[in-house]
Each structure stands twice: as structure tokens, then as C-alpha cells.
Design a protein around this motif. Sequence first.
Motif, PDB file in Angstrom:
ATOM      1  N   ARG A   1       0.833  -1.191   0.000  1.00 47.29           N
ATOM      2  CA  ARG A   1       0.000   0.000   0.000  1.00 47.29           C
ATOM      3  C   ARG A   1       0.871   1.245   0.000  1.00 47.29           C
ATOM      4  N   PRO A   2       0.735   2.062  -1.042  1.00 46.42           N
ATOM      5  CA  PRO A   2       1.480   3.313  -1.069  1.00 46.42           C
ATOM      6  C   PRO A   2       1.115   4.121   0.170  1.00 46.42           C
ATOM      7  N   GLY A   3       2.090   4.694   0.789  1.00 46.03           N
ATOM      8  CA  GLY A   3       1.825   5.520   1.949  1.00 46.03           C
ATOM      9  C   GLY A   3       1.884   4.761   3.257  1.00 46.03           C
ATOM     10  N   ARG A   4       2.063   3.457   3.194  1.00 41.31           N
ATOM     11  CA  ARG A   4       2.195   2.697   4.434  1.00 41.31           C
ATOM     12  C   ARG A   4       3.561   2.031   4.467  1.00 41.31           C
ATOM     13  N   SER A   5       4.179   2.028   5.628  1.00 44.78           N
ATOM     14  CA  SER A   5       5.555   1.550   5.682  1.00 44.78           C
ATOM     15  C   SER A   5       5.675   0.128   6.212  1.00 44.78           C
ATOM     16  N   ALA A   6       4.614  -0.389   6.846  1.00 41.93           N
ATOM     17  CA  ALA A   6       4.684  -1.761   7.366  1.00 41.93           C
ATOM     18  C   ALA A   6       3.643  -2.623   6.672  1.00 41.93           C
ATOM     19  N   ALA A   7       3.973  -3.874   6.493  1.00 40.61           N
ATOM     20  CA  ALA A   7       3.028  -4.794   5.875  1.00 40.61           C
ATOM     21  C   ALA A   7       1.851  -5.023   6.811  1.00 40.61           C
ATOM     22  N   ALA A   8       0.657  -5.087   6.258  1.00 44.31           N
ATOM     23  CA  ALA A   8      -0.532  -5.274   7.083  1.00 44.31           C
ATOM     24  C   ALA A   8      -0.893  -6.750   7.214  1.00 44.31           C
ATOM     25  N   TYR A   9      -0.361  -7.581   6.302  1.00 43.63           N
ATOM     26  CA  TYR A   9      -0.740  -8.988   6.284  1.00 43.63           C
ATOM     27  C   TYR A   9       0.487  -9.837   5.978  1.00 43.63           C
ATOM     28  N   ASP A  10       0.388 -11.116   6.299  1.00 45.36           N
ATOM     29  CA  ASP A  10       1.401 -12.047   5.836  1.00 45.36           C
ATOM     30  C   ASP A  10       1.170 -12.297   4.355  1.00 45.36           C
ATOM     31  N   VAL A  11       2.236 -12.268   3.589  1.00 47.82           N
ATOM     32  CA  VAL A  11       2.146 -12.615   2.173  1.00 47.82           C
ATOM     33  C   VAL A  11       3.000 -13.854   1.956  1.00 47.82           C
ATOM     34  N   VAL A  12       2.381 -14.907   1.449  1.00 46.60           N
ATOM     35  CA  VAL A  12       3.079 -16.178   1.281  1.00 46.60           C
ATOM     36  C   VAL A  12       2.906 -16.677  -0.152  1.00 46.60           C
ATOM     37  N   ALA A  13       3.992 -17.115  -0.736  1.00 45.84           N
ATOM     38  CA  ALA A  13       3.934 -17.704  -2.073  1.00 45.84           C
ATOM     39  C   ALA A  13       3.421 -19.128  -1.956  1.00 45.84           C
ATOM     40  N   THR A  14       2.337 -19.452  -2.655  1.00 42.60           N
ATOM     41  CA  THR A  14       1.838 -20.827  -2.582  1.00 42.60           C
ATOM     42  C   THR A  14       2.363 -21.658  -3.751  1.00 42.60           C
ATOM     43  N   THR A  15       2.813 -20.985  -4.779  1.00 44.62           N
ATOM     44  CA  THR A  15       3.519 -21.645  -5.874  1.00 44.62           C
ATOM     45  C   THR A  15       4.803 -20.851  -6.075  1.00 44.62           C
ATOM     46  N   ASP A  16       5.651 -21.299  -6.958  1.00 43.49           N
ATOM     47  CA  ASP A  16       6.774 -20.455  -7.326  1.00 43.49           C
ATOM     48  C   ASP A  16       6.220 -19.136  -7.838  1.00 43.49           C
ATOM     49  N   LEU A  17       6.910 -18.072  -7.498  1.00 36.35           N
ATOM     50  CA  LEU A  17       6.315 -16.747  -7.674  1.00 36.35           C
ATOM     51  C   LEU A  17       7.342 -15.789  -8.265  1.00 36.35           C
ATOM     52  N   VAL A  18       6.906 -15.003  -9.216  1.00 39.40           N
ATOM     53  CA  VAL A  18       7.748 -13.911  -9.721  1.00 39.40           C
ATOM     54  C   VAL A  18       7.000 -12.603  -9.512  1.00 39.40           C
ATOM     55  N   MET A  19       7.679 -11.663  -8.911  1.00 44.40           N
ATOM     56  CA  MET A  19       7.057 -10.358  -8.701  1.00 44.40           C
ATOM     57  C   MET A  19       7.873  -9.262  -9.376  1.00 44.40           C
ATOM     58  N   CYS A  20       7.163  -8.276  -9.881  1.00 41.62           N
ATOM     59  CA  CYS A  20       7.800  -7.092 -10.450  1.00 41.62           C
ATOM     60  C   CYS A  20       7.677  -5.992  -9.405  1.00 41.62           C
ATOM     61  N   CYS A  21       8.795  -5.597  -8.818  1.00 41.77           N
ATOM     62  CA  CYS A  21       8.769  -4.709  -7.654  1.00 41.77           C
ATOM     63  C   CYS A  21       9.299  -3.312  -7.949  1.00 41.77           C
ATOM     64  N   PHE A  22       8.862  -2.400  -7.117  1.00 40.45           N
ATOM     65  CA  PHE A  22       9.374  -1.034  -7.148  1.00 40.45           C
ATOM     66  C   PHE A  22       9.652  -0.610  -5.712  1.00 40.45           C
ATOM     67  N   ARG A  23      10.777   0.041  -5.494  1.00 43.36           N
ATOM     68  CA  ARG A  23      10.976   0.601  -4.160  1.00 43.36           C
ATOM     69  C   ARG A  23       9.898   1.643  -3.940  1.00 43.36           C
ATOM     70  N   LYS A  24       9.469   1.738  -2.699  1.00 48.43           N
ATOM     71  CA  LYS A  24       8.278   2.533  -2.421  1.00 48.43           C
ATOM     72  C   LYS A  24       8.444   4.013  -2.777  1.00 48.43           C
ATOM     73  N   ALA A  25       9.556   4.575  -2.369  1.00 52.76           N
ATOM     74  CA  ALA A  25       9.741   6.013  -2.585  1.00 52.76           C
ATOM     75  C   ALA A  25       9.671   6.396  -4.070  1.00 52.76           C
ATOM     76  N   PRO A  26      10.473   5.772  -4.923  1.00 54.38           N
ATOM     77  CA  PRO A  26      10.380   6.125  -6.348  1.00 54.38           C
ATOM     78  C   PRO A  26       8.991   5.868  -6.918  1.00 54.38           C
ATOM     79  N   PHE A  27       8.361   4.802  -6.452  1.00 59.95           N
ATOM     80  CA  PHE A  27       7.031   4.498  -6.969  1.00 59.95           C
ATOM     81  C   PHE A  27       6.038   5.588  -6.579  1.00 59.95           C
ATOM     82  N   GLU A  28       6.144   6.029  -5.354  1.00 59.10           N
ATOM     83  CA  GLU A  28       5.226   7.084  -4.914  1.00 59.10           C
ATOM     84  C   GLU A  28       5.484   8.382  -5.673  1.00 59.10           C
ATOM     85  N   ASP A  29       6.737   8.648  -5.973  1.00 57.18           N
ATOM     86  CA  ASP A  29       7.046   9.817  -6.795  1.00 57.18           C
ATOM     87  C   ASP A  29       6.366   9.692  -8.151  1.00 57.18           C
TER      88      ASP A  29
END
Lengths: 251, 251
Positions: B93-121
Amino acid sequence: MLNERSLSVTQECGDCPIRHRAVCARCEADELVKLDEIKYYRRFEAGQTVIWSGDRMDFVGSVVSGIATLTQTMEDGRTQMVGLLLPSDFVGRPGRSAAAYDVVATTDLVMCCFRKAPFEDMMATTPHIAQRLLEMTLDELDAAREWMLVLGRKTAREKIASLLSIIARRDATLHLQHADRTEGALVFDLPLTREAMADYLGLTLETVSRQISALKKDGVILLEGKRHVTIPDMARLMEEAGDDADGGVFA
Amino acid sequence: MLNERSLSVTQECGDCPIRHRAVCARCEADELVKLDEIKYYRRFEAGQTVIWSGDRMDFVGSVVSGIATLTQTMEDGRTQMVGLLLPSDFVGRPGRSAAAYDVVATTDLVMCCFRKAPFEDMMATTPHIAQRLLEMTLDELDAAREWMLVLGRKTAREKIASLLSIIARRDATLHLQHADRTEGALVFDLPLTREAMADYLGLTLETVSRQISALKKDGVILLEGKRHVTIPDMARLMEEAGDDADGGVFA
DNA sequence: CGGGGGGTTGATCTCCTTCAATCAACGTGG
DNA sequence: CCACGTTGATTGAAGGAGATCAACCCCCCG
């Protein structure tokens, strides 16, 4: 003459009680002027249906005062409340033309409405509105997920305690002006009937009644009449709700 | 060498399988270039935890391939899944610094990520991203509310049928290329263990197992092994789910 | 061969629903 | 002012859907 009264409630955005929490919270003065031009107030009496699921919905709006519920109904009549709309909450989805849920006023209700088309135009040109709406929607999503835990995993007693603590907290943040904190104790009126609580919690109204009686007997809450609740010890209530008692709001 | 493979998965946004559904769906070519610069891929193996609730979370991202779950846990260990993340779904969640939930991969997983600060910009300067994120969040809110009805009011059998129909539908829209429609019958593999299904539905895994067996016995579904499901008659399944069988997605 | 993860099935128990009676508060019309 | 109906709520008794506890199966893998 209901119209007469509705005029009397119409007001400048500057004086609006939800000015700083609603979808317009981030707007600048000039943006407010534009919103002011397209807004109109609607009033509903307690029990009245604002809109039926599936109906064409050509407006969106904010709850100014009063309380409304969002409910889903199955063909056989089972119903589940999926949202509790308090002042400043937003109703309607930009980009959708039919209502997704039944919206019912549980108390007398005043809404600040915008026809959908002009509102969507404003959203496109006024980032402040879309920003705020995103923020509010993310908050609602968090609330919905919190509620999924309540519905899926909590016992009847925990469900009631959860609902009470949520109402107490929302109520406390909504009007700190009220002197409804008697040395640490929280006091409020339940805005819902037993049946509405049951619909919120996925219970029957009988179970709601029983569990409220039980919490009362155990001193977790005090009841005057059927609606007036005093919570002598909020931490105790949160324990009963199965939540961490440290008041942690960030789940 | 896991890094080696992860390089091989890195790709141009233009070729990205979730290009048209993810948070970047609305971006123009020049906007994609900027996203391209700040994005990075992360891979997780089945069973791995992406992030724990409460942990500092300095990135956001999209599921590119694989499946992950969002779950909440009470102190005594009761858990409730609150989200099922399929390809194109957004995490964080943009604007939040801590995860609100556990996130678990149930299969092999690929994520496309962005560091929060640049993304918010980028969000601040690129309306297309915020617009799409709002749309996706509203969709998730609808899904969450749909699920509240399932959790609060449906029987175990209806819950299982609901889950199966949702997976079937999501699966069908996700890859129409697969010839997994054998003359009207839907075929797919369950992406979840019985326990994960139970966590999703607010049931025990034993009840899940029993109800799946019952649906199988009644011919509502066919099972090969424990995971491979065939749905001979989707309308029948929707009936069992307590939904209107007309495939109406707009609740 | 042993072990463990995932899954199924059975027996029992319990929490919540269902059905039903009762009550208090309120309004309405005779 | 009282009988009557209505609405919201409480309480009781009985039944059932799903939880709990436990045994067992299947299959893969070291």
C-alpha cells in the motif's frame, strides 16, 4: 416542507462537518468552489432505502450525517452487511452505472451528492479528489479484510466484542467534543438494531441478544436500556474481541 | 544461479504477460520507460514467505506469475486468508511503511517490484498509475465484500462451490489460450491445498475435504487426483454456490 | 524402508441456529 | 383510558452443521 428543511441544511463547504475527512478533504479553495456548484443534498428518513442493488445509480456522494448500511442479499433472503457508512464515508463507484449493494438509511440521513458525469469530469481534472478517494478506498479495503477475519474465524462472543470495539473507536474519533469519556470509560449509543448487528456479524439476532446479555453479565459492558452502552475497560473489551489489547490499529 | 534464472526472467515491459492488467496497464510508452528504470524482479519458491505482517515493507509490486496469499493471524493461531493474489494483482500500500498482512507464495512466484519512494514519486507525476490503482483497489474491495457474504452466510458446501467457481472463472479469463474448455466443461488445477482453502473459507480442512468429496459424489465436479478439477456444468456449480446461475458478475 | 506432507474418513462434541414463547415500549383507534 | 397490534428484544428448548480428535491412506523422496 421536507424540502424546506433540506434547504436549511444546505451549506457552504467551508462549514461542512465532514470537510476534512470526506472525498473532498484534500481540495483547495478553488476546487471546493467547483464542487460546490455541482453538489446537492439529499435527505432520507430512518429505514428508507437509498438505492437498491442493481438499480441504475447516476450519482455518488458522501454521508454528511446519520448512518447507512451496505448489504448484500441472496435469493433465499439471507443477507450480509458488507459496509457500515458513517459520516464522511463515500457511496458509489465512479465508472459504474448500477448500484452493487442495497444502501439503507438506519438513522435519518443527509448525503452530499454529485451527479456521476460531472463528478467524473472533476476527478479527471482534479487529482486531489482521486488521491483522496484512493486513500479512502484503501482504508475500506483494510476494514473489509479485518471484517473477513471476524466473519471467518471469531466466535459469536468475539464477534460482538469486535463490533462494539469498532463502533466505540469510530465513535470516539468522530466526535471528541462530546464528553462521552467519563474518566476512561467509553459511552455511546448503538446505531444498529440487534438484527442489523446480526447481519453485520453473520449471526442470528437471537445469538446477538444472548451474547450481549452475556457480556453484560460478565461486566465487560454496561447497558442502560437496549442501546446505551458503557465500556468501563476498553482493553478488556479488546481482549474479548480476540484482538491484541494494545490498541494496535495497524493489523 | 537463482540469480541467473532471475535475470533470464527479467524482460521488457512490452513483452510482460501482465502488461495490460497490472497497475501499469494504462501507462504510455514513455511512462513505461520510466517504470522500467526503477523496477526489479524478485522470485520466491513455493512455500516461501514474501513478507510478514508488521514487517517494514519498502517496496510495492505486482505478481507476474504464480500465486500468493494474504493472510491474517490471531494470537492463538487462528488464521484467515483475506486475499488471493494472482498474476497482475498488486501487493503493498502506497503511503504505508509496514506490511498489514502475511504474504506467502503458494507456488513459485515472480514479482515485479518497485521501491516505495520512487514508486510514490511516479504516482504523483503519473496519473495513469494512480487511476489504475484506484480501479484495481475498487475491484478488490468488491471482491472482499463478495467474500464477506460467503464467510458470513454461506454453508460449507456453498463456500466450496463459491471458491471453485471463482477459481474457475479467474482461471478462464487469465488464459483463454489453454484449450481447457472441453466443449463447455471447465478444467483447472486447484492452486491451493485443502488447508489453504479452509483458511480462505473460514472452515477446517476436514470440512473442506468432506464437502469436496460430497460435490464429487453428486457429480457437480470431477476429480482426477487431488487437484485436477473438471466442472461439467458451470451453471450447476453456481447454483450450488447459492449464486444466481446467470453468471452475473455485477453483484 | 522409514518418514513426512497432504488428504480422507469416522466418531463425538459443541456452539450456534431454529422455532417458539414472552416481554416491554409505543402508537392508535374505539 | 384501555384493548389491540406492532416492533424490537430477551429467553428457553431442541436440533444440526461444522469443529475437534483421531486413525489411516497415498505418494513421493531420501
